[in-house]
Design a protein around this motif. Structure first.
Motif, PDB file in Angstrom:
ATOM      1  N   ILE A  62      34.465  37.265  44.535  1.00 46.63           N
ATOM      2  CA  ILE A  62      34.163  36.099  45.389  1.00 46.63           C
ATOM      3  C   ILE A  62      33.423  35.058  44.553  1.00 46.63           C
ATOM      4  O   ILE A  62      33.710  33.862  44.620  1.00 46.63           O
ATOM      5  N   SER A  74      35.471  33.808  41.261  1.00 49.05           N
ATOM      6  CA  SER A  74      36.498  32.786  41.514  1.00 49.05           C
ATOM      7  C   SER A  74      35.871  31.393  41.592  1.00 49.05           C
ATOM      8  O   SER A  74      36.466  30.407  41.154  1.00 49.05           O
ATOM      9  N   SER A  75      34.656  31.313  42.130  1.00 53.24           N
ATOM     10  CA  SER A  75      33.991  30.003  42.191  1.00 53.24           C
ATOM     11  C   SER A  75      33.556  29.564  40.791  1.00 53.24           C
ATOM     12  O   SER A  75      33.577  28.383  40.455  1.00 53.24           O
ATOM     13  N   TYR A  85      36.603  28.258  39.043  1.00 55.23           N
ATOM     14  CA  TYR A  85      36.915  26.924  39.569  1.00 55.23           C
ATOM     15  C   TYR A  85      36.012  25.879  38.910  1.00 55.23           C
ATOM     16  O   TYR A  85      36.480  24.817  38.463  1.00 55.23           O
ATOM     17  N   SER A 131      39.396  39.293  40.162  1.00 53.98           N
ATOM     18  CA  SER A 131      38.929  37.925  39.858  1.00 53.98           C
ATOM     19  C   SER A 131      37.857  37.903  38.779  1.00 53.98           C
ATOM     20  O   SER A 131      37.779  36.957  37.986  1.00 53.98           O
ATOM     21  N   PHE A 163      37.211  32.222  49.421  1.00 55.51           N
ATOM     22  CA  PHE A 163      37.670  32.905  50.635  1.00 55.51           C
ATOM     23  C   PHE A 163      38.890  33.772  50.340  1.00 55.51           C
ATOM     24  O   PHE A 163      39.027  34.872  50.873  1.00 55.51           O
ATOM     25  N   SER A 164      39.763  33.277  49.471  1.00 51.73           N
ATOM     26  CA  SER A 164      41.014  34.003  49.228  1.00 51.73           C
ATOM     27  C   SER A 164      40.984  34.778  47.906  1.00 51.73           C
ATOM     28  O   SER A 164      42.019  35.240  47.430  1.00 51.73           O
ATOM     29  N   ALA A 165      39.790  34.932  47.318  1.00 51.96           N
ATOM     30  CA  ALA A 165      39.705  35.616  46.017  1.00 51.96           C
ATOM     31  C   ALA A 165      40.186  37.057  46.128  1.00 51.96           C
ATOM     32  O   ALA A 165      39.838  37.778  47.064  1.00 51.96           O
ATOM     33  N   LYS A 166      40.979  37.469  45.121  1.00 52.40           N
ATOM     34  CA  LYS A 166      41.451  38.852  45.069  1.00 52.40           C
ATOM     35  C   LYS A 166      40.339  39.690  44.424  1.00 52.40           C
ATOM     36  O   LYS A 166      39.906  39.401  43.309  1.00 52.40           O
ATOM     37  N   GLN A 183      32.203  43.721  44.844  1.00 49.87           N
ATOM     38  CA  GLN A 183      33.299  42.757  44.996  1.00 49.87           C
ATOM     39  C   GLN A 183      32.863  41.388  44.456  1.00 49.87           C
ATOM     40  O   GLN A 183      32.829  40.391  45.169  1.00 49.87           O
TER      41      GLN A 183
END
Ligand SMILES: *Cc1c(COP(=O)(O)O)cnc(C)c1O
Length: 340
Positions: A218, A221-222, A225, A16, A2-5, A215
Motif C-alpha cells: 500500500i 505503491s505511493s 508514484y 508492490s 487503493f488498488s496496490a497488489k 502488506q
C-alpha cells in the motif's frame, strides 16, 4: 494505493514492495536496497549495519543523526559521534582529516569507521554540496578505508537545485538513503541502498528494530508514484521558497536565508520572541511553521502548497510580523514558558 497488489513483505512476497525495490535498484544502479518506514529507521539501520559498538562516526553537528537522533545513535547503535561544527554545515576533506587527528588513535581507542554526510543539508535551509567537494571527500574516504554514507532524505531537492542527477551524487558514496515523504510527497517511507552485504545486514536489523511490515505494498505503491511523478516538479517548491524569502526579507528586522531549495529559515532573535511562541502566534494567521532552534523558524514548501496559498501566506506573514513588531517591547510575548 487503493488498488496496490500486496502480499507479505516479511516473507519477501509483497508484490508492490518488490516492484519498488527493483525499480530503485535499476534507477540508482545499486546492488540492493530495502524499503523502510522512515528516514530515521534508514539512518539507524545504516549505522548499525556499518559499525560495531564503540566505533566512531565523523559527521556534522547539524545533521539529522545528531540534531534529532543523537539518543538513538547512542542507545541503539552504541557508537560515538565525532562532529564538525562549521557554520556552513558542510564537511570537507580537510575538516574530516582534522576531526580524525584530534584524538589519540591506536587499536585500543575509538575506531573511526564511517563518514556521514547529508545532502541537501536540512538545518542550513537546504544547502547543496558542491560536487567537487564531494569527489574529494569520496577519494579521501576510499584511501583511508572509511565507509562514506549519504543521508539523502532531500537528495531530489539537491539534484534539481544543482542540475546534477541523483546518481552523480550517489555514485560517490558506499551507501545512501532517500525519503519518499519529503519532496516526492508520499505519505511515508524511505529506501536504503548499497551493496548486497550491507543491505543483508540492514534486513536483519529491520526485524530487530520492529520495522518489518506485512502488506507494505500500500505504501510502496505511493512511494513509486512519488518517484515517477513528483520528482520533476520539485523546482516549483524551490521557486516558492525563493519568492517567500525575498518577500519577507524586505520587512524590518528580518534575517532570512537565501534558499537554494525548498527550505526557508528565519530568525526571531531580533524581535524579542522565541521561536516556539512565534510559531504558536503564526497559527492565528493560518500559517503552519516549525520551531527549528529557540531563535529560528523553518518554513518548507511542498506539493500541497499552491501558487494562491503562497500569495496568501506572504500577506498573512506581513500582518503577523507587524503585530509582533508592535509587541516587541512588550515582554508579555515570552511570558508563557514553552514546553520545548
Ligand atoms: C526528514 C529527514 C530524515 C528523517 O526522515 P523521517 O522519514 O522523517 O524519519 C532524515 N534525514 C534528513 C536529512 C531529513 O530531512
Amino acid at each position: 494505493m487503493f488498488s496496490a497488489k500486496v502480499g507479505d513483505d516479511c516473507y519477501g512476497d509483497d508484490f508492490s514492495t518488490n516492484k519498488l525495490e527493483q525499480y530503485c535498484k535499476d534507477y540508482f544502479q545499486v546492488e540492493d536496497c530495502i524499503f523502510l518506514t522512515s528516514g530515521t529507521l534508514s539512518n539507524q539501520l545504516a549505522i548499525k549495519s556499518i559499525t560495531n559498538p564503540g566505533d566512531e562516526i565523523i559527521s556534522h553537528s547539524l545533521y539529522h543523526i545528531n540534531f534529532f537522533e543523537s539518543s538513538q545513535t547512542s542507545a541503539l547503535c552504541n557508537v560515538t559521534l565525532n562532529l564538525c561544527e562549521d557554520d556552513d554545515g558542510f564537511l570537507t576533506k580537510n575538516r574530516i582529516e582534522k576531526a580524525l587527528n584530534k584524538k589519540a588513535r591506536s587499536p585500543y581507542y575509538a575506531k573511526p569507521k564511517l563518514v556521514w554526510i547529508e545532502n541537501s543539508v536540512a538545518a542550513t535551509g537546504g544547502k547543496v554540496y558542491e560536487i567537487s567537494n564531494l569527489i574529494e571527500i569520496s577519494n579521501y574516504c576510499k584511501n583511508n578505508n572509511l565507509h562514506l554514507h549519504l543521508d539523502g532524505a532531500r537528495l531530489f531537492n539537491a539534484s534539481i537545485a544543482s542540475n546534477l542527477s541523483v546518481n552523480q551524487f550517489a555514485n560517490l558514496v558506499n551507501s545512501f538513503s532517500i525519503c519518499f515523504s519529503k519532496g516526492l510527497g508520499a505519505p511515508f517511507g524511505s529506501m536504503l541502498l548499497g551493496e548486497k552485504e550491507f543491505i543483508d545486514k540492514a534486513r536483519k536489523y529491520k526485524k530487530w528494530f520492529g520495522g518489518a511490515l506485512h502488506q507494505s505494498g500500500i505504501l510502496a505503491s505511493s512511494a513509486l508514484y512519488g518517484l515517477k511523478n513528483n520528482f520533476s516538479r520539485i523546482n516549483k517548491d524551490h521557486a516558492k521558497a525563493k519568492t517567500f524569502a525575498e518577500s519577507i526579507s524586505k520587512l524590518p528586522l528580518v534575517e532570512v536565508n537565501n534558499p537554494e531549495t525548498n527550505i526557508v529559515i528565519f530568525s526571531t532573535k531580533h524581535i524579542n520572541i522565541n521561536s516556539y511562541n512565534f510559531v504558536e502566534k503564526a497559527k492565528d494567521y493560518g500559517l503552519l511553521f516549525f520551531p527549528w532552534t529557540k531563535d529560528s523558524v523553518r518554513v518548507t514548501f511542498h506539493l500541497e502548497i499552491s501558487d494562491q496559498m503562497l500569495i496568501i501566506a506572504i500577506l498573512k506573514f506581513k500582518e503577523l510580523w507587524a503585530e509582533i513588531l508592535k509587541l516587541k517591547d512588550n515582554k508579555s510575548v515570552n511570558r508563557h514558558i514553552s514546553n520545548y
